[in-house]
Design a protein around this motif. Sequence first.
Motif, PDB file in Angstrom:
ATOM      1  N   LEU A 113     -13.539  10.161  -7.067  1.00  0.00           N
ATOM      2  CA  LEU A 113     -14.422  10.131  -5.897  1.00  0.00           C
ATOM      3  C   LEU A 113     -15.541  11.135  -6.151  1.00  0.00           C
ATOM      4  O   LEU A 113     -15.286  12.338  -6.283  1.00  0.00           O
ATOM      5  N   LYS A 156     -12.151  14.283   7.474  1.00  0.00           N
ATOM      6  CA  LYS A 156     -12.736  15.063   6.376  1.00  0.00           C
ATOM      7  C   LYS A 156     -13.532  14.153   5.432  1.00  0.00           C
ATOM      8  O   LYS A 156     -14.648  14.489   5.023  1.00  0.00           O
ATOM      9  N   ILE A 157     -12.947  13.004   5.110  1.00  0.00           N
ATOM     10  CA  ILE A 157     -13.644  12.073   4.212  1.00  0.00           C
ATOM     11  C   ILE A 157     -14.955  11.605   4.856  1.00  0.00           C
ATOM     12  O   ILE A 157     -15.996  11.557   4.200  1.00  0.00           O
ATOM     13  N   ALA A 203      -2.615  13.535   0.349  1.00  0.00           N
ATOM     14  CA  ALA A 203      -3.303  13.774   1.625  1.00  0.00           C
ATOM     15  C   ALA A 203      -3.408  12.493   2.445  1.00  0.00           C
ATOM     16  O   ALA A 203      -3.250  12.506   3.667  1.00  0.00           O
ATOM     17  N   VAL A 204      -3.672  11.383   1.776  1.00  0.00           N
ATOM     18  CA  VAL A 204      -3.808  10.126   2.502  1.00  0.00           C
ATOM     19  C   VAL A 204      -2.441   9.697   3.063  1.00  0.00           C
ATOM     20  O   VAL A 204      -2.357   9.038   4.097  1.00  0.00           O
ATOM     21  N   ARG A 252     -17.478  14.316   4.783  1.00  0.00           N
ATOM     22  CA  ARG A 252     -17.985  14.518   3.420  1.00  0.00           C
ATOM     23  C   ARG A 252     -18.989  13.434   3.028  1.00  0.00           C
ATOM     24  O   ARG A 252     -20.010  13.693   2.392  1.00  0.00           O
ATOM     25  N   TYR A 253     -18.696  12.212   3.428  1.00  0.00           N
ATOM     26  CA  TYR A 253     -19.629  11.118   3.126  1.00  0.00           C
ATOM     27  C   TYR A 253     -20.975  11.359   3.793  1.00  0.00           C
ATOM     28  O   TYR A 253     -22.023  11.066   3.226  1.00  0.00           O
ATOM     29  N   GLY A 262      -1.847  12.511   5.935  1.00  0.00           N
ATOM     30  CA  GLY A 262      -2.888  12.586   6.968  1.00  0.00           C
ATOM     31  C   GLY A 262      -3.683  13.872   6.913  1.00  0.00           C
ATOM     32  O   GLY A 262      -4.592  14.062   7.725  1.00  0.00           O
ATOM     33  N   ARG A 263      -3.344  14.758   5.985  1.00  0.00           N
ATOM     34  CA  ARG A 263      -4.116  15.998   5.818  1.00  0.00           C
ATOM     35  C   ARG A 263      -3.767  16.637   4.478  1.00  0.00           C
ATOM     36  O   ARG A 263      -2.749  16.283   3.867  1.00  0.00           O
ATOM     37  N   MET A 317      -9.673   4.299  -3.344  1.00  0.00           N
ATOM     38  CA  MET A 317      -8.829   4.776  -2.239  1.00  0.00           C
ATOM     39  C   MET A 317      -7.702   3.785  -1.962  1.00  0.00           C
ATOM     40  O   MET A 317      -6.552   4.174  -1.764  1.00  0.00           O
ATOM     41  N   GLU A 376     -15.551   3.316  -4.587  1.00  0.00           N
ATOM     42  CA  GLU A 376     -14.715   4.400  -4.042  1.00  0.00           C
ATOM     43  C   GLU A 376     -13.677   3.866  -3.074  1.00  0.00           C
ATOM     44  O   GLU A 376     -12.533   4.331  -3.053  1.00  0.00           O
ATOM     45  N   ASP A 413     -18.008  12.548  -4.563  1.00  0.00           N
ATOM     46  CA  ASP A 413     -18.453  13.589  -3.628  1.00  0.00           C
ATOM     47  C   ASP A 413     -17.369  14.645  -3.375  1.00  0.00           C
ATOM     48  O   ASP A 413     -17.492  15.441  -2.444  1.00  0.00           O
ATOM     49  N   PHE A 414     -16.321  14.629  -4.191  1.00  0.00           N
ATOM     50  CA  PHE A 414     -15.209  15.543  -3.971  1.00  0.00           C
ATOM     51  C   PHE A 414     -14.974  16.385  -5.222  1.00  0.00           C
ATOM     52  O   PHE A 414     -15.369  16.000  -6.324  1.00  0.00           O
ATOM     53  N   THR A 437       0.844  -1.209   0.000  1.00  0.00           N
ATOM     54  CA  THR A 437       0.000   0.000   0.000  1.00  0.00           C
ATOM     55  C   THR A 437       0.873   1.251   0.000  1.00  0.00           C
ATOM     56  O   THR A 437       0.631   2.193  -0.783  1.00  0.00           O
ATOM     57  N   PHE A 458      -6.857   3.289   7.378  1.00  0.00           N
ATOM     58  CA  PHE A 458      -7.474   4.551   6.962  1.00  0.00           C
ATOM     59  C   PHE A 458      -8.956   4.328   6.662  1.00  0.00           C
ATOM     60  O   PHE A 458      -9.823   5.094   7.091  1.00  0.00           O
ATOM     61  N   ARG A 478     -20.490   2.254  -1.497  1.00  0.00           N
ATOM     62  CA  ARG A 478     -19.234   2.958  -1.795  1.00  0.00           C
ATOM     63  C   ARG A 478     -18.080   2.006  -2.083  1.00  0.00           C
ATOM     64  O   ARG A 478     -16.917   2.416  -2.019  1.00  0.00           O
ATOM     65  N   PHE A 511      -5.693  13.648  -3.338  1.00  0.00           N
ATOM     66  CA  PHE A 511      -5.971  12.499  -2.460  1.00  0.00           C
ATOM     67  C   PHE A 511      -4.728  11.664  -2.146  1.00  0.00           C
ATOM     68  O   PHE A 511      -4.462  11.362  -0.966  1.00  0.00           O
ATOM     69  N   MET A 566      -5.217  11.810  11.940  1.00  0.00           N
ATOM     70  CA  MET A 566      -6.177  11.295  10.958  1.00  0.00           C
ATOM     71  C   MET A 566      -7.217  12.370  10.599  1.00  0.00           C
ATOM     72  O   MET A 566      -8.400  12.095  10.465  1.00  0.00           O
ATOM     73  N   LEU A 567      -6.697  13.590  10.467  1.00  0.00           N
ATOM     74  CA  LEU A 567      -7.560  14.705  10.110  1.00  0.00           C
ATOM     75  C   LEU A 567      -8.233  14.465   8.766  1.00  0.00           C
ATOM     76  O   LEU A 567      -9.394  14.817   8.553  1.00  0.00           O
ATOM     77  N   TYR A 568      -7.461  13.861   7.868  1.00  0.00           N
ATOM     78  CA  TYR A 568      -7.970  13.664   6.515  1.00  0.00           C
ATOM     79  C   TYR A 568      -9.096  12.630   6.499  1.00  0.00           C
ATOM     80  O   TYR A 568     -10.077  12.781   5.766  1.00  0.00           O
ATOM     81  N   ALA A 592     -22.686  14.317   2.051  1.00  0.00           N
ATOM     82  CA  ALA A 592     -22.987  14.098   0.628  1.00  0.00           C
ATOM     83  C   ALA A 592     -24.427  13.630   0.448  1.00  0.00           C
ATOM     84  O   ALA A 592     -25.072  13.944  -0.551  1.00  0.00           O
ATOM     85  N   ALA A 597      -4.407   4.225   0.108  1.00  0.00           N
ATOM     86  CA  ALA A 597      -5.038   4.296   1.435  1.00  0.00           C
ATOM     87  C   ALA A 597      -4.974   2.917   2.083  1.00  0.00           C
ATOM     88  O   ALA A 597      -5.392   1.929   1.474  1.00  0.00           O
TER      89      ALA A 597
END
Lengths: 225, 401
Positions: A98, B6-7, A112-113, B10-11, A116-117, B308, B304, A100-101, A81, B317, B301, A109, B1-3, B14, B313
């Motif tokens: 994606l 956010k995901i 960010a992944v 958003r889900y 972590g931000r 990821m 998606e 919804d983005f 990964t 995550f 999903r 992405f 794990m701020l991101y 949405a 990911a």
Amino acid sequence: MTALLEVSDLIKTYGTGEAATRVLRGLSLRLEAGEMAALLGPSGSGKSTLLTILGTLMKPTSGSYVMLGQDMIAADDRALTGFRNAHIGFVFQFHNLLPDFTALENVVFPTAVRDGRETPAARARGRDLLTRMGLAERIDFPTANLSGGQKQRVAVARALMNSPELVLADEPTGNLDRASAMQVMDLIGQINREEGTTFMISTHDEKIAAVCRRQIVVGDGVVTG
Amino acid sequence: MLYALKIATRYLTANKAQTALLVTGVAVGVFIFIFMSALIGGLAEFILSRTVGDLSHITIEAETDDPSLLISPEGHVLVVAERGRMRTATLSEAATWLPLIEAVPGVRAVSPQITGAGFLTRGAQTAQVSVTGVEPGRESAILDLAGYMVEGDVRLGSGLIVVGRDLADDLALSIGQTLRLESSDGVAAALTLGGIFKTGNGAIDGARTFVSLSTARTLFTMPQGVTRIEIKLGDLNAADATAVRIRALTGLDAVPWTDGAEQLMEALDAQAQTGYFLKTFALITIVIGVASALLLSTYRRRPEIGIMRAMGAGRGFVVFVFVTQGALIGLLGGIMGAVLGYLALLPFPSRDAFEAGTLPMDITQGSYGLAITLTVIGAILASILPARAAARVDPVTAIGQ
């Protein structure tokens, strides 16, 4: 040129027993850094399976796969990964963004992944990539509001986000009209020339294949040309 | 794990309608949890206040002396002074202990009393009564005598007596009449009826009389000391602990109201258990609701998630994204349910104003924080299964969908 990756005697069998289907039958291949190769072959020849294995999304039944000096067969899921995130980009036939983005959020992405931000630097690179793809006016658009060609260019930008050594594209123009397809291929060619990113593009389209400097033909689970 | 946060956010945003429904479902569960907490808690308070509220929460009684024996040097029993039928034991040092007991935390009122039995006579009519002598000014320290007065005055001056409604009716008494009260010690006194009370408890209204402590001293020939000390607490549930404290402090045999109230305690316990079951079912409903909704989301999903995973990911995550969704749903639903519960409980009378015929809801026993905390934990637990399912999604097949 130095070898970016090398696979030897790849065998991939789906299913077991009488239902077993062998898709790759001892395929061997070497890809040099900076190459732009088209992967040709009829449906069912094993192109997609080969790309999936090269993308470390699936392991072969047997054989060896070394990329950037690392053994991809022995690595565990966590290592693969991380490797994929750093060194491999993907472009799929149906863009697979994606939904919804926004365009920019999709592009950043992979970074960010990893971080972590969403860092300002990542957003800046994402904007730059989208601008190079001719999407400066669509940066903050939800992907649902983009055309097919625009979505595929967003997908290319996303694949390039982490500056990977290898981008694997599975029929990237298969769902586009001729003009959009050539526009995407021109961008890929430009990136390949300017940044030395290696591309392997699976396609049925001879005109698309002609844009690539190397054509690899797969038939019956092995490289035939 | 701020991101990942956010995901997850958003889900949830949405698909606003689906999220709103899910959060509302959780809120309803929390609302039921809070409503049941307030009802079960309020009901327990109501039952306790009705059954124990007018009783002494802790009672200190003089221990009756053992029979006195006169034994010869040879070991023969010469004389046995048996205990009298009526209580004669006294707490002779009561005056010393009272300030100490009053200073114990949680003690709201202390009432030194002289109690005994007697006969109340008016004309040719006589009734057997129990007599309680209390200090003037402390008439309502234990039993809310002032609140139960239906005629006359609760004030117990010298030569005054207060009786229950039923007793007054039996003897056809009216305020200002002179009555004759003869104690079990054979001392009689002429007393004026100063007030009539009605508690609704037949045993009290039909046989209980109150006089001043000084009158009781005369009637029961007790120049000093008292026969019992009754103590009222701010929190009757603290009776056991406070009784232990008073015993340790004074050495007196302080008995909490819970001694001998096992049946009541069992009933309240059974009621509380019922409440726990109902609240558990509400929580299970929340968990099932969140789990099923997130499982559906995981399935929807899958492509998606595959993308990821292909983009690098990790499984952790993906798990975090879905668990965070569960936690956010739990938090939002929990807060919404708690607010709704609080608002719904506002119109009900406060615990001090419970009345027969109304639901004894206690807004202070809504367990709001507990409800929110348990909901968030439940929602997180509920999201683990969908999250693990999401993390196991095969990117190759998911992207191909």
